[in-house]
Enzyme design. Sequence first.
Site, PDB file in Angstrom:
ATOM      1  N   THR A 189       0.854  -1.196   0.000  1.00 18.99           N
ATOM      2  CA  THR A 189       0.000   0.000   0.000  1.00 18.99           C
ATOM      3  C   THR A 189       0.881   1.235   0.000  1.00 18.99           C
ATOM      4  O   THR A 189       1.862   1.308   0.750  1.00 18.99           O
ATOM      5  CB  THR A 189      -0.936   0.022   1.225  1.00 18.99           C
ATOM      6  OG1 THR A 189      -1.768  -1.129   1.197  1.00 18.99           O
ATOM      7  CG2 THR A 189      -1.807   1.275   1.211  1.00 18.99           C
ATOM      8  N   PHE A 223       1.151   5.126   0.791  1.00 17.15           N
ATOM      9  CA  PHE A 223       0.544   6.149   1.627  1.00 17.15           C
ATOM     10  C   PHE A 223       1.109   7.516   1.252  1.00 17.15           C
ATOM     11  O   PHE A 223       2.288   7.641   0.897  1.00 17.15           O
ATOM     12  CB  PHE A 223       0.838   5.881   3.107  1.00 17.15           C
ATOM     13  CG  PHE A 223       0.160   4.646   3.656  1.00 17.15           C
ATOM     14  CD1 PHE A 223      -1.015   4.747   4.390  1.00 17.15           C
ATOM     15  CD2 PHE A 223       0.701   3.388   3.435  1.00 17.15           C
ATOM     16  CE1 PHE A 223      -1.634   3.623   4.899  1.00 17.15           C
ATOM     17  CE2 PHE A 223       0.083   2.248   3.939  1.00 17.15           C
ATOM     18  CZ  PHE A 223      -1.083   2.370   4.675  1.00 17.15           C
TER      19      PHE A 223
END
Length: 299
Positions: free
Chosen positions: A280, A282
């Site tokens: 992921t 960010f």
Amino acid sequence: AMASMTAPRLPFLAARTCSAAAAFSSLSSSPLQCCPVKRTSATNTNSAPLLSASRPGAPAADGVGSADLNRLRASAMPVADSPLPTYTDPHELPRPLTGADLMESGGEGLKVAYQGFPGAYSESAAKKAYPHCQTVPCEHFDTAFQAVENCTVDRAVLPLENTLGGSIHRNYDLLLRHELHIVGDVRLAVRHCLLANRGVKIGDLRSVMSHPQALAQCEHTLTELGIEQRQAVDDTAGAAKLVTEQMLQDTGAVASSLAAELYGLDILAENIQDEKENVTRFMMLAREPIVPQVDKPFK
């Protein structure tokens, strides 16, 4: 009388660019005489020279030289010019100071908001971005944006995209609605774990709860483990917290190993995501932008 009032320029003001002797010569030959005072007279009190009465050696009003009632006693004091800095390379020009310069790179003194409960993957990303920061959990993405804008926190670290789930569209929309700046990004490898209360085995589980994306990323593995029911909640760490608080015996949670440690749960299985490369990305948000420098690459 009018002649004396229309003679505004004192001859010694030229002392900025000429010597005292030249100024005195100019005074002697000047056709503008304000009063009939003789240069050798020191007792006539009914008339005054161009200068108001001043003690010998007193500095002139402009701070350049000094004058007496009868003659100039001191030569001009040259005004030193302060040299201006010269830059041969545009990259040597000083850059504006930003709020980020006032903080340590490790995040000392920073309050960083993230979405979710303590133990969420977003908190791990915030700690990776600012290792020594104080993390502040927020219930929703909107809350984290508002916390930065209202100066409740200094930064926010929020997910932008995932290799399996794609873009987090909600945060793209919020970027358009709020006046915040992306000042960096951080990538976090997501390692999902199957958690349950102490003493619970995998065979005891009938359902599992977690964030919808976490459930989707572990769909195949959960099916193989014989867990058919899914319960979607707002946050992975929130699911672990709920399992602990309700002392659930037939329901587990998909969350991080940090969540298991925080909420006292057992890890029944690790790395249960269907694709091992689960990352992921960010974004790091701030109120002020970062001015790009030349000593390191910038996006």
